[in-house]
Design a protein around this motif. Structure first.
Motif, PDB file in Angstrom:
ATOM      1  N   TRP A  27     -31.082  -3.594 -31.086  1.00 12.07           N
ATOM      2  CA  TRP A  27     -31.225  -2.387 -31.895  1.00 12.07           C
ATOM      3  C   TRP A  27     -30.725  -1.153 -31.141  1.00 12.07           C
ATOM      4  O   TRP A  27     -30.075  -0.284 -31.724  1.00 12.07           O
ATOM      5  N   THR A  28     -31.037  -1.078 -29.844  1.00 10.52           N
ATOM      6  CA  THR A  28     -30.573   0.050 -29.044  1.00 10.52           C
ATOM      7  C   THR A  28     -29.053   0.142 -29.056  1.00 10.52           C
ATOM      8  O   THR A  28     -28.473   1.206 -29.281  1.00 10.52           O
ATOM      9  N   SER A  64     -26.994  -1.232 -31.258  1.00 16.65           N
ATOM     10  CA  SER A  64     -26.470  -1.008 -32.610  1.00 16.65           C
ATOM     11  C   SER A  64     -26.619   0.444 -33.040  1.00 16.65           C
ATOM     12  O   SER A  64     -25.865   0.929 -33.887  1.00 16.65           O
ATOM     13  N   ASN A  65     -27.580   1.162 -32.456  1.00 18.73           N
ATOM     14  CA  ASN A  65     -27.734   2.593 -32.739  1.00 18.73           C
ATOM     15  C   ASN A  65     -26.848   3.467 -31.866  1.00 18.73           C
ATOM     16  O   ASN A  65     -26.222   4.417 -32.344  1.00 18.73           O
ATOM     17  N   PHE A 102     -38.563   3.068 -36.692  1.00 26.73           N
ATOM     18  CA  PHE A 102     -37.895   2.255 -35.676  1.00 26.73           C
ATOM     19  C   PHE A 102     -38.783   2.101 -34.441  1.00 26.73           C
ATOM     20  O   PHE A 102     -38.966   0.993 -33.916  1.00 26.73           O
ATOM     21  N   GLY A 162     -34.594  -8.278 -29.072  1.00 31.24           N
ATOM     22  CA  GLY A 162     -34.440  -7.556 -30.337  1.00 31.24           C
ATOM     23  C   GLY A 162     -34.311  -6.062 -30.116  1.00 31.24           C
ATOM     24  O   GLY A 162     -33.512  -5.389 -30.778  1.00 31.24           O
ATOM     25  N   PHE A 163     -35.073  -5.540 -29.154  1.00 32.16           N
ATOM     26  CA  PHE A 163     -35.021  -4.106 -28.880  1.00 32.16           C
ATOM     27  C   PHE A 163     -33.667  -3.696 -28.323  1.00 32.16           C
ATOM     28  O   PHE A 163     -33.100  -2.677 -28.735  1.00 32.16           O
ATOM     29  N   ALA A 211     -30.428  -5.102 -37.821  1.00 35.32           N
ATOM     30  CA  ALA A 211     -29.651  -4.302 -36.861  1.00 35.32           C
ATOM     31  C   ALA A 211     -28.179  -4.662 -36.926  1.00 35.32           C
ATOM     32  O   ALA A 211     -27.306  -3.787 -36.888  1.00 35.32           O
ATOM     33  N   TRP A 218     -35.507  -8.765 -38.322  1.00 36.57           N
ATOM     34  CA  TRP A 218     -35.345  -7.445 -37.701  1.00 36.57           C
ATOM     35  C   TRP A 218     -34.015  -7.355 -36.961  1.00 36.57           C
ATOM     36  O   TRP A 218     -33.286  -6.367 -37.079  1.00 36.57           O
ATOM     37  N   ILE A 219     -33.682  -8.382 -36.210  1.00 33.96           N
ATOM     38  CA  ILE A 219     -32.407  -8.423 -35.505  1.00 33.96           C
ATOM     39  C   ILE A 219     -31.247  -8.488 -36.495  1.00 33.96           C
ATOM     40  O   ILE A 219     -30.218  -7.827 -36.326  1.00 33.96           O
ATOM     41  N   ASN A 235     -40.546  -1.346 -32.871  1.00 38.97           N
ATOM     42  CA  ASN A 235     -40.220  -1.816 -31.527  1.00 38.97           C
ATOM     43  C   ASN A 235     -41.405  -1.732 -30.576  1.00 38.97           C
ATOM     44  O   ASN A 235     -41.594  -2.610 -29.729  1.00 38.97           O
TER      45      ASN A 235
END
Length: 252
Positions: A217-218, A220-221, A115, A213-214, A17, A13-14, A119
């Motif tokens: 993702w935050t 990277s978005n 997503f 991981g969250f 991202a 998952w990471i 998460n």
């Protein structure tokens, strides 16, 4: 899901991202000021926002509350912070914004739902079932103290930035203006900067792979999104302040 399988899932998952980050730097998601109809069917912006954001607290709460782990004071604090943030983000915020008549592609809503499900699941399941229960004395750990301070700093920045944006428009106005004051003097998107700080604080506080991981993702978005906004501002407004960065004061 076993602990080992969960860890491998988080690595994947990471990794996703990280792979998507440079792609998002080149492709702007078509919602908000960047909305277009090339992504298919569109729906009301406020409705889409509520649907895609409310999934996260629902998933997190379900897996946290139904898990077999003992729920200690630090864990209830994690739960409360997550639920408070998403109550604001999914219910309060969209009804404060002046977005009447604006739309969002249904495809974006569906991607966001996916997503938020992942998460919400990974963090709720890890805390509720998989990881060791945090001891009561965790609230005195430097990671908890630093993390909660960073979280609240980010939340303050995020909400203040939202207030500036919301107050830019008078009732009935639909156009865009240059936001001024507070951290907008330094960066184009302090709302995104604040949200990244929030989840960085949460990750430090929890100190587990799901929380880290969250925040990955935050970032990277939101970093590519902020860069797109910054570019849009500079193209839209001839006299946009040249000293402003996109998302990190004095840096980027």
């Amino acid at each position: 899901m076993s602990y080992d399988n969960f860890i491998w899932f988080m690595y994947a998952w990471i990794g996703l991202a990280i792979i998507l980050f440079p792609i998002q730097l080149k492709t702007t998601a078509p919602y908000g000021r960047h909305t277009n109809k090339k992504w298919g069917k569109i729906i009301d912006n406020r409705l889409g926002w509520v649907i895609m954001e409310v999934i996260s607290p629902l998933a997190f709460a379900f897996f946290f509350l139904t898990g077999d782990n003992a729920k200690t004071t630090p864990m209830w604090i994690f739960f409360g912070l997550w639920m408070t943030h998403y109550t604001y983000r999914s219910i309060i915020f969209p009804f404060r914004t002046k977005t009447a008549g604006k739309s969002i592609p249904l495809a974006i809503v569906l991607f966001a739902i996916l997503f938020n499900v992942v998460n919400g699941f990974t963090n709720g399941y890890y805390l509720g079932s998989l990881g060791l229960a945090y001891p009561e004395e965790w609230i005195y750990d430097p990671r908890f103290i630093i993390g909660i301070l960073v979280f609240f700093t980010g939340a303050f920045i995020n909400i203040q930035a939202d207030n500036v944006l919301i107050n830019l428009r008078q009732p009935g106005e639909k156009g865009y203006k240059i936001p001024q004051g507070r951290l907008y003097r330094r960066i184009s998107c302090p709302n995104y900067f604040g949200e990244i700080l929030e989840w960085t604080g949460f990750a430090i506080m929890c100190w587990n792979i799901a929380a880290f991981g969250f925040v990955i993702w935050t970032a990277s978005n939101l970093i590519p999104r902020a860069i797109s906004h910054h570019k849009w501002y500079n193209e839209k407004f001839e006299y946009y302040p040249k000293s402003r960065k996109a998302i990190i004061p004095f840096v980027w």
